[in-house]
Design an enzyme around this catalytic site. Structure first.
Site, PDB file in Angstrom:
ATOM      1  N   LEU A   1       0.815  -1.214   0.000  1.00 39.16           N
ATOM      2  CA  LEU A   1       0.000   0.000   0.000  1.00 39.16           C
ATOM      3  C   LEU A   1       0.847   1.262   0.000  1.00 39.16           C
ATOM      4  CD1 LEU A   1      -2.916   1.285   0.668  1.00 39.16           C
ATOM      5  CD2 LEU A   1      -2.071   1.332   3.002  1.00 39.16           C
TER       6      LEU A   1
ATOM      7  N   ARG B   1     -12.961   5.641  -1.836  1.00 44.26           N
ATOM      8  CA  ARG B   1     -12.086   4.634  -2.432  1.00 44.26           C
ATOM      9  C   ARG B   1     -12.769   3.764  -3.474  1.00 44.26           C
ATOM     10  NH1 ARG B   1      -8.725   2.843   3.020  1.00 44.26           N
ATOM     11  NH2 ARG B   1      -7.486   4.762   3.088  1.00 44.26           N
TER      12      ARG B   1
ATOM     13  N   HIS C   1      -7.869  -4.634   0.103  1.00 49.32           N
ATOM     14  CA  HIS C   1      -7.304  -3.903   1.236  1.00 49.32           C
ATOM     15  C   HIS C   1      -8.039  -4.117   2.551  1.00 49.32           C
ATOM     16  CE1 HIS C   1      -5.161  -0.725   3.280  1.00 49.32           C
ATOM     17  NE2 HIS C   1      -6.236  -0.003   3.456  1.00 49.32           N
TER      18      HIS C   1
ATOM     19  N   ARG D   1     -15.609   1.700   3.292  1.00 53.24           N
ATOM     20  CA  ARG D   1     -14.993   2.420   4.407  1.00 53.24           C
ATOM     21  C   ARG D   1     -14.262   3.659   3.908  1.00 53.24           C
ATOM     22  NH1 ARG D   1      -9.968   2.684   6.434  1.00 53.24           N
ATOM     23  NH2 ARG D   1      -9.071   0.837   5.443  1.00 53.24           N
TER      24      ARG D   1
END
Lengths: 246, 597
Positions: free
Chosen positions: B263, B297, B364, B408
């Site tokens: 990441l 995201r 992720h 999220r």
């Protein structure tokens, strides 16, 4: 860590690995494991170990994040301590050889895994937590960017153990000399403008062994995978101790 | 009693605690701190030394309205953003609790010594993150994410470990939990676990058990997640007959380093970085005209995937996107993003202050998990109604409380950890003070929790872990990725179904006792498999597109049928629906509307 490694063009790499299983081995021994690695892609040592483990599932080593922030896979790579997950084969392999051993100076549990109890015991001795006497404010404590900057190069430690297990003073006195990792943490809290226990911290270090066994060999600095400088932290503590006596 | 034998429950030694926490990451150590500070005999059972937990990899920050960047900031604006980000299936009572309690939890971290970056005034530094707004979306971009450079997770995790040392928490480091022990009333009375180094195995009995085992990103072939993220808590809960909620909702982070998965934080874009396609076009301007690269995201990842699918990807294979930071100058890049600089140099061989970083959307975060209420108590469904599971709590990524719903927001996972780890601790403390009593478990109950270990130890042949894991990971990657459709998912479900027997009867060739990582990987594989199958079946069942769940065959959000949580039980492999909470206590509920950025 790569999802799929293209294996069209491969070459053979021999890993020479320290093996010891306390359940069946009287003595440790070195074992060659041949693996195939891609020609046009530079893998990390950890990738090579994961490939080797597919061939021999009994091979044991610690690993977690795979990106050099969790500190699990400290080991001795061709004679130098480092993290397997951020050490590229191009850097590690010397004369077509890759020798992997556990970090020196601590008891070996199995294969590349050492018992880190001594390391963590020493860490706990420096009270590695903020100590304050005043009551906590309702919001955060104030700290200027300059005061905060004092912690750079200290708070980033990942407790991998590469430094302390590369330190001859720690090898000789692992129970009395605190070692570079613990002392870096000690300085991290002394240097913190919010901490209110500097005097006690210095008192605790003011004996012949805890701190003063550091002879400035600087192996800790040369192996730290995060580029930190425990020797400098130790010398900063020394200066504080001297000034206080002065 | 060692882990390489066939073990009988009556021979198993017992350890007793008031509270045990399975998992030594952020939520686990926040819960244990609460318990230890209240004088309860508390143990953290962690399969790795606690600071090796995956919280350590969190980079960008912890989002919270502490009013440092903007003195007028309001937790209700944060709540609005989070509800919208969740695509309206986040529970509003939980989001309200997280956003309003957040400042307290963040200040506590600072008091423990967390080395936050600072503003000139000496307050905690906050940076802009995706999906963040002022004044309920009307006041432009907010800077609400509290940061310690780009090592916020590392700083948070080490600080919590330090605070737990100070508080006298017992750490069972490098212990592996096999399965929960349930009594005849289906209450949880502890867990069967072994010390990895010695192989010694115990029934660890406790008045309260907290699942804090984190995520399971390793069900996918390409992920930002650590190798240890194997969904152990989800596996344990499903095998115990408990449900998981919204498990089809997987976040693909826009910026995983191409070819490796590591990441780089959304904070890169927060600090002014942006994404470009092969034509050098800043394409997010087309997909999210207002917030551009700081859309949430799911939106950014889909846009990237689309650019690649339509032939505008970068590189010789046109299969990735570039993240530009070089225009910010080495000052900003090296000072505010030192960790990203290091990771880019190591894994992409570029200095981001000079060259762009090649990135792709990468698995992720697991939005779904074990359903809980805002006190961290695990919920199951009995006769269509919520029912608390006595003795069992969950917090952090393994839990679905649910503050993230279908997607999220960046910076909300660290807040989730500390707020609900703390909440679970507080509610355990309260319940133990009231003298909560669980009926003892029988040997038969304990035998149940030992069964998969005994099966593994008795295995004589069959498929081994690596082969099964690769099959599963490729299956999930190909059939349950950023875009999903029925025919592929059904094939994926079938393939998983065909593997189940082999996974349950996995062959362990090395049966040694001491630090046998092959045994652990086999046990982890069984957990991963439970997560994968739950994800697959539920994803196929949710016939709409919402949050991170984007279907080619049902492209619209369907509020009439699916403004609901999904609930999945593995025993029956069935999916049902559960109402989303629209009853916050101090503000009006935010009603679903079109989600534009």
């Amino acid at each position: 860590m790569s999802a799929t490694i293209p294996l069209e063009e491969v070459k053979t790499l021999t890993l020479n690995i320290y093996r010891f299983d306390p359940g069946k081995d009287e003595k440790a021994y070195m074992q060659d494991i041949e693996i195939e690695v891609p020609v046009n892609k530079d893998l990390m040592v950890l990738d090579a170990l994961l490939i080797a483990k597919e061939k021999d599932t009994s091979l044991s080593f610690r690993r977690s994040c795979g990106e050099g922030v969790c500190g699990s896979d400290g080991m001795n790579i061709n004679g130098k301590n480092g993290l397997a997950c951020v050490t590229p084969l191009s850097e590690a392999v010397k004369r077509d050889k890759l020798v992997l051993k556990p970090m020196p100076g601590l008891p070996v549990v199995r294969d590349l895994i050492v018992d880190m109890k001594q390391f963590f015991d020493q860490l706990e001795k420096v009270k590695p937590y903020l100590i304050t006497k005043d009551e906590d404010p309702e919001q955060e404590r104030m700290q200027s960017p300059e005061e905060r900057e004092e912690l750079d190069g200290l708070y980033e430690c990942i407790l991998c153990g590469c430094c302390s297990t590369a330190c001859p003073s720690f090898w000789w006195n692992p129970d009395k000399f605190l070692g570079p990792a613990a002392l870096l943490q000690s300085w991290r809290f002394i240097a913190d403008s919010r901490d209110q226990a500097t005097e006690e911290r210095l008192d605790d270090l003011d004996d012949a062994f805890s701190l003063y066994r550091c002879h400035g060999i600087m192996n800790c600095v040369s192996v730290c995978p995060k580029g930190l400088n425990p020797t400098e932290a130790i010398s900063n503590i020394r200066k504080k101790l001297i000034n206080r006596k002065g | 009693m060692k882990v390489d034998e066939i073990i009988k429950a009556q021979d198993l030694p017992i350890k007793d605690f008031d509270g045990i926490i399975i998992g030594g990451g952020g939520s686990g150590m926040r819960a244990s701190l609460q318990l230890a500070e209240s004088g309860l005999n508390t143990a953290v059972i962690s399969k790795v030394f606690p600071t090796r937990s995956h919280t350590v990899s969190a980079q960008g920050g912890i989002t919270c309205a502490i009013q440092s960047d903007d003195p007028e900031d309001d937790w209700r604006w944060h709540m609005f953003d989070t509800v919208k980000g969740s695509d309206y299936i986040g529970d509003q009572d939980a989001i309200e609790y997280m956003c309003s309690e957040g400042p307290k939890a963040v200040f506590e971290l600072e008091h423990m010594g967390m080395p936050f970056s600072r503003t000139e005034e000496g307050r905690i530094y906050q940076r802009p993150f995706g999906g963040q707004s002022k004044d309920y979306g009307k006041g432009g971009q907010a800077s609400r994410t509290c940061a310690a450079a780009d090592r916020t997770g590392h700083s948070l995790l080490h600080t919590l470990y330090q605070a737990n040392l100070k508080a006298g928490t017992n750490f069972l480091n490098e212990w592996f939990a096999i399965d929960l022990v349930l009594n005849s009333e289906d209450e949880v009375t502890g867990v069967v676990a072994f010390e990895i180094e010695s192989g010694e195995i115990f029934y660890i009995r406790s008045k309260a058990t907290v699942l804090a085992t984190g995520g399971a990103g390793r069900i996918y072939a390409s992920t930002t997640n650590a190798l240890i993220n194997s969904g152990d808590g989800i596996g344990m809960a499903l095998r115990a007959g408990l449900p998981v909620q919204d498990i089809e909702m997987w976040q693909f982070h826009p910026t995983g380093i191409y070819g490796h998965g590591t990441l780089v934080t959304e904070g890169c874009r927060g600090e002014g970085g942006y994404l470009i396609n092969k034509d050098g076009e800043r394409f997010m301007e087309r997909y999210a005209p207002n917030t551009k690269d700081l859309a949430s995201r799911d939106v950014v990842s889909r846009a990237m995937a689309k650019e690649i699918l339509e032939g505008r990807g970068c590189g010789p294979n046109e299969d990735h996107i570039m993240l530009r930071l070089d225009h910010l100058g080495p000052g900003v890049v090296h000072k505010r993003l030192p960790g990203v600089t290091e990771l880019s140099k190591t894994f992409a061989h570029v200095d981001p202050a000079v060259e762009p970083i090649p990135v792709v959307p990468t698995c992720h975060y697991m939005m779904g998990g074990v359903p809980t209420n805002i006190h961290g108590q695990v919920i199951t469904i009995k006769n269509g109604a919520d029912s608390v599971v006595n003795g069992l709590y969950a917090a952090g990524e393994v839990a679905c409380v649910s503050v993230h719903g279908g997607n999220r927001l960046g910076g909300n996972s660290l807040l989730d950890l500390v707020v609900f780890g703390r909440a679970a601790g507080i509610s355990i403390e309260k319940s133990l003070k009231q003298g909560a009593n669980l009926k003892p478990s029988s040997n038969e109950d304990i035998e149940q929790a030992l069964s998969r270990l005994n099966k593994l130890n008795a295995s004589q042949g069959g498929k081994e872990t690596d082969e099964l894991k690769k099959e599963m990971q490729n299956n999930m990657q190909n059939n349950f990725g950023v875009f999903r459709r029925e025919d592929l998912m059904e094939k994926g479900i079938q393939d998983l179904g065909n593997s189940r027997e082999a996974v349950e009867n996995i062959y362990l060739s090395d049966k040694s006792a001491s630090f046998n990582t092959a045994r652990i990987e086999a046990l982890e594989m069984q957990n991963l498999f439970e997560v994968a199958e739950a994800t697959a079946i539920t994803a196929n069942e949710r016939k709409e597109s919402r949050g991170a769940h984007a279907r080619d065959d049902y492209t619209e959000r369907d509020d009439d049928n699916w403004l609901k949580h999904s609930i999945y039980f593995s025993s029956t492999k069935t999916v049902s629906k559960r109402d989303v909470n629209f009853r916050p206590t101090t503000v009006q509920a935010f009603q679903p509307s079109e989600r534009a950025y």
